[in-house]
Design an enzyme around this catalytic site. Structure first.
Site, short mmCIF file in Angstrom:
data_model
loop_
_atom_site.label_atom_id
_atom_site.label_comp_id
_atom_site.label_asym_id
_atom_site.label_seq_id
_atom_site.Cartn_x
_atom_site.Cartn_y
_atom_site.Cartn_z
N ARG A 102 29.88 49.63 13.89
CA ARG A 102 29.84 48.23 14.33
C ARG A 102 28.48 47.59 14.05
O ARG A 102 28.43 46.42 13.64
CB ARG A 102 30.19 48.15 15.82
CG ARG A 102 30.20 46.74 16.40
CD ARG A 102 30.88 45.72 15.52
NE ARG A 102 32.22 46.08 15.12
CZ ARG A 102 32.89 45.46 14.15
NH1 ARG A 102 32.32 44.50 13.46
NH2 ARG A 102 34.11 45.83 13.84
N LYS A 137 14.65 29.09 13.62
CA LYS A 137 15.96 28.84 14.25
C LYS A 137 16.88 30.02 13.94
O LYS A 137 17.86 29.91 13.19
CB LYS A 137 16.55 27.52 13.78
CG LYS A 137 15.71 26.32 14.22
CD LYS A 137 16.28 25.01 13.67
CE LYS A 137 15.40 23.83 14.08
NZ LYS A 137 15.89 22.56 13.52
N LYS A 169 3.35 20.55 15.70
CA LYS A 169 4.50 19.64 15.62
C LYS A 169 4.29 18.47 16.57
O LYS A 169 3.26 18.34 17.20
CB LYS A 169 5.78 20.41 15.92
CG LYS A 169 6.00 21.59 14.96
CD LYS A 169 7.40 22.12 15.01
CE LYS A 169 8.35 21.15 14.33
NZ LYS A 169 9.72 21.69 14.24
#
Length: 285
Positions: A102, A137, A169
């Site tokens: 998995r 992100k 920013k």
């Protein structure tokens, strides 16, 4: 950027935590019905099309679960794949293959989707000087493999985290009292703590670009949500004083036009946060 040793450590943490999360005190499904000594083989089957990624990570997972598992790779990282392709085979203890299954699939499905989307962006920029960057992100806890997938797809990595590059920013600038003050405070901080980190400053309009250019030591200016004409003018103003990066709502339909404005980089969070996993299966044979 982070060192290769740091990156490898991140990968080890991902694997350790993922196996802890998935296996717990044992894979009781396998333990219940498969003898410990049973040997088996499985193949990674592609049921989709795109760019394959995560083969080397799969090797790491299998080795972590059972050092005696053996992989034979039939394709390489970044190869184009189609339905029916076999990426690799693995053989060894059946219980071990199932324990790793998995995590291998989850990682490779995600990484392949990211590599596929990145390759599509890179192809759209063919013939320009502009390069594709990822962002922070990413999915919490698995940033290393997602950024690895971007590289496999032909893109480049932006900063890995908050600690390996300075990015001032809008909120940093506003909290600091303006662009010039933010840059000055940052440069003083780096000097005081003897840190060698590149500085990127975000600009929201052309006036902010002009103000940034009045300060020395800025590595790159991030042109946030600029339209085409503003971007062209910003590139003209900046010249060779520092690098340029476009970002903000740039997609497959607009990315080429932004590249034609002359920016060095285009960053896109969509490379990692807006993809659909590639359909892969690990099948016994």
């Amino acid at each position: 950027m982070i060192s290769e040793a740091q990156f490898q450590k991140e990968l080890e943490i991902i694997i350790t935590n993922a196996i802890r999360e998935d296996v717990g005190d044992g894979d009781h499904s396998s333990l219940a019905c498969i003898p410990e000594t049973a040997q088996g083989k499985a193949k990674l089957l592609v049921k989709d099309e795109g760019v394959i990624a995560g083969i080397e990570f799969a090797k790491m997972v299998f080795a972590y679960v059972d050092k005696d598992l053996k992989m034979e790779t039939l394709l390489q990282e970044g190869d184009p794949v189609k339905y029916g392709d076999i990426v690799f085979t693995v053989h060894g203890r059946s219980q071990s293959i199932l324990k790793a299954e998995r995590l291998v699939l989850n990682a490779m499905q995600r990484m392949s989707a990211i590599a596929t989307k990145t390759r599509s962006f890179v192809d759209l920029l063919e013939g320009t000087r502009t390069k594709v960057l990822d962002t922070r992100k990413t999915t919490p806890g698995i940033r290393a493999i997602e950024k690895w997938a971007v590289k496999i797809g032909g893109g480049e990595n932006h900063r890995f985290a908050l600690y390996d590059m300075i990015m001032l920013k809008d909120n940093h600038i506003d909290f600091a009292g303006g662009i010039t003050k933010a840059i000055e405070k940052t440069q003083n901080y780096l000097k005081e703590y003897q840190k060698d980190l590149k500085i990127i400053v975000e600009a929201r309009d052309l006036e902010e670009v002009k103000e940034i250019l009045q300060s020395q030591g800025v590595y790159r200016i991030l042109l946030d949500n600029f339209d085409y004409e503003m971007t062209k003018e910003a590139v003209r103003l900046i010249g060779d004083q520092c690098q340029t990066e476009s970002s903000g709502n740039i997609n497959e339909k607009t990315i080429r036009e932004y590249a034609n404005c002359g920016v060095n980089y285009i960053s896109s969070g969509a490379l990692t946060h807006s993809v659909y996993n590639m359909d892969l299966s690990l099948k016994a044979f």
